[in-house]
Write a protein that holds these residues in place. Structure first.
Motif, PDB file in Angstrom:
ATOM      1  N   MET A 134       0.857  -1.179   0.000  1.00 11.72           N
ATOM      2  CA  MET A 134       0.000   0.000   0.000  1.00 11.72           C
ATOM      3  C   MET A 134       0.894   1.231   0.000  1.00 11.72           C
ATOM      4  SD  MET A 134      -2.981   1.189   2.688  1.00 11.72           S
ATOM      5  CE  MET A 134      -1.811   1.537   4.005  1.00 11.72           C
ATOM      6  N   ARG A 135       0.575   2.203  -0.845  1.00 11.44           N
ATOM      7  CA  ARG A 135       1.409   3.393  -0.976  1.00 11.44           C
ATOM      8  C   ARG A 135       0.636   4.656  -0.591  1.00 11.44           C
ATOM      9  NH1 ARG A 135       4.713   2.851  -6.716  1.00 11.44           N
ATOM     10  NH2 ARG A 135       5.952   0.994  -6.146  1.00 11.44           N
ATOM     11  N   PHE A 136       1.361   5.567   0.062  1.00 10.18           N
ATOM     12  CA  PHE A 136       0.849   6.909   0.316  1.00 10.18           C
ATOM     13  C   PHE A 136       1.743   7.895  -0.421  1.00 10.18           C
ATOM     14  CE2 PHE A 136       1.020  10.929   2.616  1.00 10.18           C
ATOM     15  CZ  PHE A 136      -0.330  11.280   2.627  1.00 10.18           C
ATOM     16  N   TYR A 137       1.140   8.688  -1.323  1.00 10.54           N
ATOM     17  CA  TYR A 137       1.878   9.664  -2.118  1.00 10.54           C
ATOM     18  C   TYR A 137       1.800  11.040  -1.470  1.00 10.54           C
ATOM     19  CZ  TYR A 137       2.503   6.424  -6.028  1.00 10.54           C
ATOM     20  OH  TYR A 137       2.885   5.368  -6.817  1.00 10.54           O
ATOM     21  N   PHE A 138       2.961  11.677  -1.319  1.00  9.80           N
ATOM     22  CA  PHE A 138       3.034  13.022  -0.753  1.00  9.80           C
ATOM     23  C   PHE A 138       2.865  14.079  -1.849  1.00  9.80           C
ATOM     24  CE2 PHE A 138       5.621  10.157   1.795  1.00  9.80           C
ATOM     25  CZ  PHE A 138       5.174  10.410   3.083  1.00  9.80           C
ATOM     26  N   GLY A 139       2.599  15.322  -1.438  1.00  8.12           N
ATOM     27  CA  GLY A 139       2.582  16.437  -2.374  1.00  8.12           C
ATOM     28  C   GLY A 139       1.237  16.667  -3.021  1.00  8.12           C
ATOM     29  N   ASN A 140       1.214  17.682  -3.886  1.00  2.00           N
ATOM     30  CA  ASN A 140      -0.035  18.119  -4.526  1.00  2.00           C
ATOM     31  C   ASN A 140      -0.378  17.341  -5.785  1.00  2.00           C
ATOM     32  OD1 ASN A 140      -0.414  20.172  -2.584  1.00  2.00           O
ATOM     33  ND2 ASN A 140       0.972  21.545  -3.708  1.00  2.00           N
ATOM     34  N   LYS A 141       0.596  16.684  -6.376  1.00  2.00           N
ATOM     35  CA  LYS A 141       0.317  15.942  -7.616  1.00  2.00           C
ATOM     36  C   LYS A 141      -0.619  14.764  -7.357  1.00  2.00           C
ATOM     37  CE  LYS A 141       4.637  17.075  -9.991  1.00  2.00           C
ATOM     38  NZ  LYS A 141       5.876  16.534 -10.629  1.00  2.00           N
ATOM     39  N   GLY A 142      -0.454  14.144  -6.225  1.00  2.00           N
ATOM     40  CA  GLY A 142      -1.316  13.014  -5.904  1.00  2.00           C
ATOM     41  C   GLY A 142      -0.889  11.730  -6.597  1.00  2.00           C
ATOM     42  N   ALA A 143      -1.472  10.629  -6.146  1.00  2.00           N
ATOM     43  CA  ALA A 143      -1.140   9.314  -6.705  1.00  2.00           C
ATOM     44  C   ALA A 143      -1.499   9.256  -8.185  1.00  2.00           C
ATOM     45  CB  ALA A 143      -1.909   8.242  -5.931  1.00  2.00           C
ATOM     46  N   PRO A 144      -0.675   8.615  -9.003  1.00  2.00           N
ATOM     47  CA  PRO A 144       0.481   7.799  -8.663  1.00  2.00           C
ATOM     48  C   PRO A 144       1.814   8.474  -8.982  1.00  2.00           C
ATOM     49  CG  PRO A 144      -0.238   7.183 -10.838  1.00  2.00           C
ATOM     50  CD  PRO A 144      -1.089   8.344 -10.408  1.00  2.00           C
ATOM     51  N   ILE A 145       1.886   9.824  -8.921  1.00  2.00           N
ATOM     52  CA  ILE A 145       3.098  10.538  -9.294  1.00  2.00           C
ATOM     53  C   ILE A 145       3.673  11.225  -8.051  1.00  2.00           C
ATOM     54  CG2 ILE A 145       4.100  12.320 -10.773  1.00  2.00           C
ATOM     55  CD1 ILE A 145       3.064   9.820 -12.244  1.00  2.00           C
ATOM     56  N   GLY A 146       4.987  11.123  -7.894  1.00  2.00           N
ATOM     57  CA  GLY A 146       5.650  11.808  -6.797  1.00  2.00           C
ATOM     58  C   GLY A 146       6.303  10.842  -5.818  1.00  2.00           C
ATOM     59  N   THR A 147       6.727  11.405  -4.699  1.00  2.00           N
ATOM     60  CA  THR A 147       7.372  10.613  -3.647  1.00  2.00           C
ATOM     61  C   THR A 147       6.313   9.872  -2.836  1.00  2.00           C
ATOM     62  OG1 THR A 147       9.177  12.219  -3.507  1.00  2.00           O
ATOM     63  CG2 THR A 147       8.890  10.732  -1.628  1.00  2.00           C
ATOM     64  N   TYR A 148       6.616   8.639  -2.474  1.00  2.00           N
ATOM     65  CA  TYR A 148       5.637   7.838  -1.742  1.00  2.00           C
ATOM     66  C   TYR A 148       6.313   7.056  -0.616  1.00  2.00           C
ATOM     67  CZ  TYR A 148       7.446   4.075  -4.735  1.00  2.00           C
ATOM     68  OH  TYR A 148       8.270   3.189  -5.379  1.00  2.00           O
ATOM     69  N   LEU A 149       5.497   6.686   0.356  1.00  2.00           N
ATOM     70  CA  LEU A 149       5.888   5.760   1.413  1.00  2.00           C
ATOM     71  C   LEU A 149       5.096   4.478   1.205  1.00  2.00           C
ATOM     72  CD1 LEU A 149       7.331   5.084   4.118  1.00  2.00           C
ATOM     73  CD2 LEU A 149       5.300   6.008   5.273  1.00  2.00           C
ATOM     74  N   SER A 150       5.799   3.361   1.148  1.00  2.00           N
ATOM     75  CA  SER A 150       5.166   2.074   0.892  1.00  2.00           C
ATOM     76  C   SER A 150       5.231   1.202   2.136  1.00  2.00           C
ATOM     77  CB  SER A 150       5.879   1.373  -0.272  1.00  2.00           C
ATOM     78  OG  SER A 150       5.513   0.012  -0.343  1.00  2.00           O
ATOM     79  N   VAL A 151       4.084   0.611   2.484  1.00  2.00           N
ATOM     80  CA  VAL A 151       4.028  -0.452   3.498  1.00  2.00           C
ATOM     81  C   VAL A 151       3.788  -1.751   2.728  1.00  2.00           C
ATOM     82  CG1 VAL A 151       2.867  -1.320   5.548  1.00  2.00           C
ATOM     83  CG2 VAL A 151       3.060   1.157   5.182  1.00  2.00           C
ATOM     84  N   PHE A 152       4.689  -2.711   2.873  1.00  2.00           N
ATOM     85  CA  PHE A 152       4.585  -3.894   2.020  1.00  2.00           C
ATOM     86  C   PHE A 152       4.827  -5.178   2.803  1.00  2.00           C
ATOM     87  CE2 PHE A 152       9.040  -2.700   1.955  1.00  2.00           C
ATOM     88  CZ  PHE A 152       9.711  -3.912   2.029  1.00  2.00           C
ATOM     89  N   GLY A 153       4.277  -6.238   2.281  1.00  2.00           N
ATOM     90  CA  GLY A 153       4.600  -7.583   2.733  1.00  2.00           C
ATOM     91  C   GLY A 153       5.369  -8.284   1.634  1.00  2.00           C
ATOM     92  N   LYS A 154       6.153  -9.273   2.002  1.00  2.00           N
ATOM     93  CA  LYS A 154       6.959  -9.957   0.985  1.00  2.00           C
ATOM     94  C   LYS A 154       7.095 -11.442   1.327  1.00  2.00           C
ATOM     95  CE  LYS A 154      11.071  -9.146  -1.858  1.00  2.00           C
ATOM     96  NZ  LYS A 154      10.279  -8.879  -3.069  1.00  2.00           N
ATOM     97  N   TYR A 155       6.833 -12.271   0.317  1.00  2.00           N
ATOM     98  CA  TYR A 155       7.042 -13.712   0.440  1.00  2.00           C
ATOM     99  C   TYR A 155       8.057 -14.129  -0.627  1.00  2.00           C
ATOM    100  CZ  TYR A 155       6.388 -18.720  -0.040  1.00  2.00           C
ATOM    101  OH  TYR A 155       6.611 -20.069  -0.131  1.00  2.00           O
ATOM    102  N   ASN A 156       9.135 -14.760  -0.190  1.00  2.00           N
ATOM    103  CA  ASN A 156      10.154 -15.275  -1.099  1.00  2.00           C
ATOM    104  C   ASN A 156      10.280 -16.785  -0.938  1.00  2.00           C
ATOM    105  OD1 ASN A 156      11.102 -12.773  -2.191  1.00  2.00           O
ATOM    106  ND2 ASN A 156      12.243 -12.411  -0.309  1.00  2.00           N
ATOM    107  N   HIS A 157      10.463 -17.463  -2.050  1.00  2.00           N
ATOM    108  CA  HIS A 157      10.756 -18.899  -2.022  1.00  2.00           C
ATOM    109  C   HIS A 157      11.983 -19.125  -2.900  1.00  2.00           C
ATOM    110  CE1 HIS A 157       9.598 -23.239  -1.653  1.00  2.00           C
ATOM    111  NE2 HIS A 157      10.405 -23.293  -2.702  1.00  2.00           N
ATOM    112  N   PHE A 158      13.093 -19.452  -2.255  1.00  2.00           N
ATOM    113  CA  PHE A 158      14.331 -19.735  -2.965  1.00  2.00           C
ATOM    114  C   PHE A 158      14.548 -21.252  -2.989  1.00  2.00           C
ATOM    115  CE2 PHE A 158      14.807 -15.599  -0.945  1.00  2.00           C
ATOM    116  CZ  PHE A 158      15.292 -14.804  -1.979  1.00  2.00           C
ATOM    117  N   TYR A 159      15.045 -21.757  -4.103  1.00  2.00           N
ATOM    118  CA  TYR A 159      15.337 -23.184  -4.207  1.00  2.00           C
ATOM    119  C   TYR A 159      16.534 -23.357  -5.131  1.00  2.00           C
ATOM    120  CZ  TYR A 159      12.684 -22.527  -8.536  1.00  2.00           C
ATOM    121  OH  TYR A 159      12.236 -22.061  -9.748  1.00  2.00           O
ATOM    122  N   GLY A 160      17.320 -24.392  -4.854  1.00  2.00           N
ATOM    123  CA  GLY A 160      18.475 -24.566  -5.714  1.00  2.00           C
ATOM    124  C   GLY A 160      19.346 -25.746  -5.334  1.00  2.00           C
TER     125      GLY A 160
END
Length: 259
Positions: free
Chosen positions: A106-132
């Motif tokens: 989920m992203r929050f965009y700062f400034g007057n331009k609004g989403a999706p242009i400009g600087t943003y703060l992202s809160v994210f989850g991540k799942y990785n599966h490595f194999y080898g």
């Protein structure tokens, strides 16, 4: 006639402006991941003035890692930060690694331009599966004779984490964007599994016991975190308690198409 032309021109400009405003979805390709032979895409959709939701995914087939020498340096650096295992006797440049991952955010965009242009703060989850396939070597002895065992290890790592990231998305014309993941970090858990299915039935119990001790010594395995089994079927290792996982996310470059 002039009045009719003026009305048509006004309608055209209005439609174009409305169409631009309605381009609230972006499909992106991660260019920096492609350099690492990983196919990664992201879909982002704007909700409201400053918010958007995105979902990303990527895949890399199991094969030798590009820039293997750089990978070796990174693993050696990480080796000093991990207190339950060492990778000193791993043949890193010969390892074949594959992976897939999923990243909702989920992203929050700062400034007057609004989403999706400009600087943003992202809160994210991540799942990785490595194999080898990761080759390792162990120096031991059998009946007083020095022996070097070369073991191909089928390795799996699964990580789940949550994090924050700062980034900036730029407009390129009316349809395209350039999304720069600047820097962020994520923390979570990692699940470890490794096995080498070698037939050890021809060796006696003393050899298997000594081999287990030598593996623990060579790879500095902390048995409070990792469980090691050496039997007739080979060698297996799994975590016996939750392991922490900390990593960085950033320095990514994405080319997007708005629609």
């Amino acid at each position: 006639m002039k009045k009719s032309f003026g009305i048509l021109f006004f309608i055209f400009i209005t439609i174009q402006s409305f169409a631009q405003e309605e381009r609230r979805e972006i499909l992106k390709v991660n260019l920096s991941a492609a350099a690492m032979q990983t196919a990664t895409i992201q879909y982002e959709k704007v909700f409201g003035r400053h918010f958007s939701l995105a979902i990303g995914g990527g895949f890399r087939p199991k094969k030798l890692f590009p820039y293997a020498k750089d990978l070796e340096k990174y693993v050696d650096f990480a080796d000093n930060k991990i207190d339950y295992i060492s990778f000193a006797n791993v043949r890193k440049t010969e390892s074949k690694i594959g992976m897939y991952h999923l990243t909702p955010e989920m992203r929050f965009y700062f400034g007057n331009k609004g989403a999706p242009i400009g600087t943003y703060l992202s809160v994210f989850g991540k799942y990785n599966h490595f194999y080898g396939d990761v080759p390792v070597f162990i120096d031991t002895e059998y009946r007083g004779v020095p022996v070097r065992l070369e073991l191909p290890v089928d390795t799996k790592l699964q990580t789940t984490s949550l994090g924050l990231m700062i980034g900036r998305q730029f407009r390129i014309g009316e349809r395209f964007t350039f999304d720069w993941y600047v820097i962020g970090g994520h923390f979570g858990r990692v699940k470890v599994h490794g096995e080498s299915n070698q037939n050890l039935e021809g060796f006696d119990d003393d050899f298997r016991k000594n081999l287990r001790n030598k593996i623990i010594e060579t790879f500095k395995i902390n048995e409070d975190y990792l469980g090691l089994v050496v039997d007739n079927q080979g060698v297996r290792i799994d975590n016996v308690r939750q392991l922490n996982y900390l990593n960085l996310r950033g320095f990514g470059f994405n080319l997007g198409y708005r629609f």
